[in-house]
Enzyme design. Sequence first.
Site, PDB file in Angstrom:
ATOM      1  CE1 TYR A   1      -1.928   5.370   7.613  1.00  0.00           C
ATOM      2  CE2 TYR A   1      -0.964   4.515   9.632  1.00  0.00           C
ATOM      3  CZ  TYR A   1      -1.507   4.298   8.390  1.00  0.00           C
ATOM      4  OH  TYR A   1      -1.653   3.018   7.912  1.00  0.00           O
TER       5      TYR A   1
ATOM      6  CE  LYS B   1      -5.073   3.687   7.953  1.00  0.00           C
ATOM      7  NZ  LYS B   1      -5.871   3.067   6.881  1.00  0.00           N
TER       8      LYS B   1
HETATM    9  N1  NAD Z   1       1.989  -0.804   4.057  1.00  0.00           N
HETATM   10  C1  NAD Z   1       1.948  -0.846   5.384  1.00  0.00           C
HETATM   11  O1  NAD Z   1       2.943  -1.122   6.068  1.00  0.00           O
HETATM   12  C2  NAD Z   1       0.611  -0.616   6.092  1.00  0.00           C
HETATM   13  C3  NAD Z   1       0.534  -0.958   7.447  1.00  0.00           C
HETATM   14  C4  NAD Z   1      -0.680  -0.800   8.107  1.00  0.00           C
HETATM   15  C5  NAD Z   1      -1.787  -0.319   7.433  1.00  0.00           C
HETATM   16  N2  NAD Z   1      -1.690   0.012   6.127  1.00  0.00           N
HETATM   17  C6  NAD Z   1      -2.922   0.465   5.451  1.00  0.00           C
HETATM   18  O2  NAD Z   1      -3.230  -0.458   4.422  1.00  0.00           O
HETATM   19  C7  NAD Z   1      -3.827   0.221   3.315  1.00  0.00           C
HETATM   20  C8  NAD Z   1      -3.038  -0.048   2.038  1.00  0.00           C
HETATM   21  O3  NAD Z   1      -1.714   0.385   2.231  1.00  0.00           O
HETATM   22  P1  NAD Z   1      -0.600   0.245   1.086  1.00  0.00           P
HETATM   23  O4  NAD Z   1       0.715   0.199   1.798  1.00  0.00           O
HETATM   24  O5  NAD Z   1      -0.991  -0.841   0.137  1.00  0.00           O
HETATM   25  O6  NAD Z   1      -0.734   1.654   0.381  1.00  0.00           O
HETATM   26  P2  NAD Z   1      -0.080   2.189  -0.982  1.00  0.00           P
HETATM   27  O7  NAD Z   1       0.319   3.602  -0.706  1.00  0.00           O
HETATM   28  O8  NAD Z   1       0.940   1.246  -1.531  1.00  0.00           O
HETATM   29  O9  NAD Z   1      -1.342   2.196  -1.960  1.00  0.00           O
HETATM   30  C9  NAD Z   1      -2.419   3.042  -1.677  1.00  0.00           C
HETATM   31  C10 NAD Z   1      -3.369   3.031  -2.858  1.00  0.00           C
HETATM   32  O10 NAD Z   1      -4.443   3.913  -2.523  1.00  0.00           O
HETATM   33  C11 NAD Z   1      -4.729   4.709  -3.654  1.00  0.00           C
HETATM   34  N3  NAD Z   1      -5.348   5.961  -3.198  1.00  0.00           N
HETATM   35  C12 NAD Z   1      -4.756   6.963  -2.506  1.00  0.00           C
HETATM   36  N4  NAD Z   1      -5.637   7.953  -2.296  1.00  0.00           N
HETATM   37  C13 NAD Z   1      -6.810   7.561  -2.849  1.00  0.00           C
HETATM   38  C14 NAD Z   1      -8.089   8.169  -2.972  1.00  0.00           C
HETATM   39  N5  NAD Z   1      -8.345   9.385  -2.478  1.00  0.00           N
HETATM   40  N6  NAD Z   1      -9.078   7.482  -3.593  1.00  0.00           N
HETATM   41  C15 NAD Z   1      -8.832   6.252  -4.129  1.00  0.00           C
HETATM   42  N7  NAD Z   1      -7.639   5.635  -4.069  1.00  0.00           N
HETATM   43  C16 NAD Z   1      -6.640   6.293  -3.438  1.00  0.00           C
HETATM   44  C17 NAD Z   1      -3.368   4.918  -4.318  1.00  0.00           C
HETATM   45  O11 NAD Z   1      -3.504   5.296  -5.675  1.00  0.00           O
HETATM   46  C18 NAD Z   1      -2.733   3.541  -4.154  1.00  0.00           C
HETATM   47  O12 NAD Z   1      -3.063   2.665  -5.206  1.00  0.00           O
HETATM   48  C19 NAD Z   1      -3.877   1.696   3.721  1.00  0.00           C
HETATM   49  O13 NAD Z   1      -5.152   1.975   4.243  1.00  0.00           O
HETATM   50  C20 NAD Z   1      -2.792   1.817   4.776  1.00  0.00           C
HETATM   51  O14 NAD Z   1      -3.045   2.869   5.664  1.00  0.00           O
HETATM   52  C21 NAD Z   1      -0.500  -0.118   5.429  1.00  0.00           C
END
Ligand code: NAD
Length: 259
Positions: A159, A163
């Site tokens: 991961y 990023k």
């Molecule tokens: N939640 C955290 O703490 C956090 C922290 C830093 C960065 N992020 C980043 O923020 C973004 C959103 O995170 P989140 O926590 O809301 O994620 P989440 O897992 O809650 O939601 C991810 C969404 O992406 C969709 N998805 C997955 N694979 C896919 C694909 N191949 N094509 C289209 N859609 C797809 C899923 O169906 C889901 O709706 C991500 O890029 C994650 O890496 C999250």
Amino acid sequence: MGKATALSFAEAGVRALVCADINEESAKQTAEEAKGVADNAQFESIAIKVDMSNEEGVKTFVDAAVARFGRIDYCANVAGSFGRERKKFADTPAGEWLGIQNININGVFYLNKYQIKAMEKQERLSTPLTSATRPAERGSIINLSSAAAVIAVPGGAAYTHTKFASNGLTKAAAQDHGHDGIRINAVLPGYTMTPGLATFPGASPEGAQKILDANTLHRFAEPKEIADAIVLLSSPRNSYMIGASILVDGGQTITAENE
Ligand SMILES: NC(=O)c1ccc[n+]([C@@H]2O[C@H](COP(=O)([O-])OP(=O)(O)OC[C@H]3O[C@@H](n4cnc5c(N)ncnc54)[C@H](O)[C@@H]3O)[C@@H](O)[C@H]2O)c1
């Protein structure tokens, strides 16, 4: 966070919204919910199923959005994957390494590529801020990176490297297309309470406490806090920010020691 972002754009007054996800049902629910909070009387929203790791699928999705609404002013590329479990760097199977890369790097590449191609064809959009020295823009793209693009997540090598790549991809795209009036930036959230975080590999009450102890606000972000930051940075008021990687992490990465 994608859902929260869609709702924040609707609240901020956009005319139309395209919600896309590999999970068609959740994209549809978000598109419906957005109608309830939209601030624009002509607001319309649609849902499209897309797998961002499939180039042809991404092209078809962007083409469909333009065919329906004529242009794309703001894109937020939010979806991403962490993987199913934490593993030490040297224990990471190649299949897992490549699988996460396929979504978080290749997928973000395809999205930016076809969003830029669509924006290049559209006229610059004047706003009350536009002047001879502050030209109108063709569009804004925000890529969701992570605080794990400046520090490494323990057991999250696959991961973390994607990023870091997302920041580089953002800079490369911004460098080549900024002069065309397309503004591309990355937002780097800290730990945010989403369905994704709740199923975070190794998530446990003790793990959550360690996260909160290392963050100067001592709390997780609300998805809406990240969503509102995305809307703020997308605004034409933010016209001079290009290729930037903006931390929105509650202070997670400020210091090596916490009180
Ligand atoms: N939640 C955290 O703490 C956090 C922290 C830093 C960065 N992020 C980043 O923020 C973004 C959103 O995170 P989140 O926590 O809301 O994620 P989440 O897992 O809650 O939601 C991810 C969404 O992406 C969709 N998805 C997955 N694979 C896919 C694909 N191949 N094509 C289209 N859609 C797809 C899923 O169906 C889901 O709706 C991500 O890029 C994650 O890496 C999250």
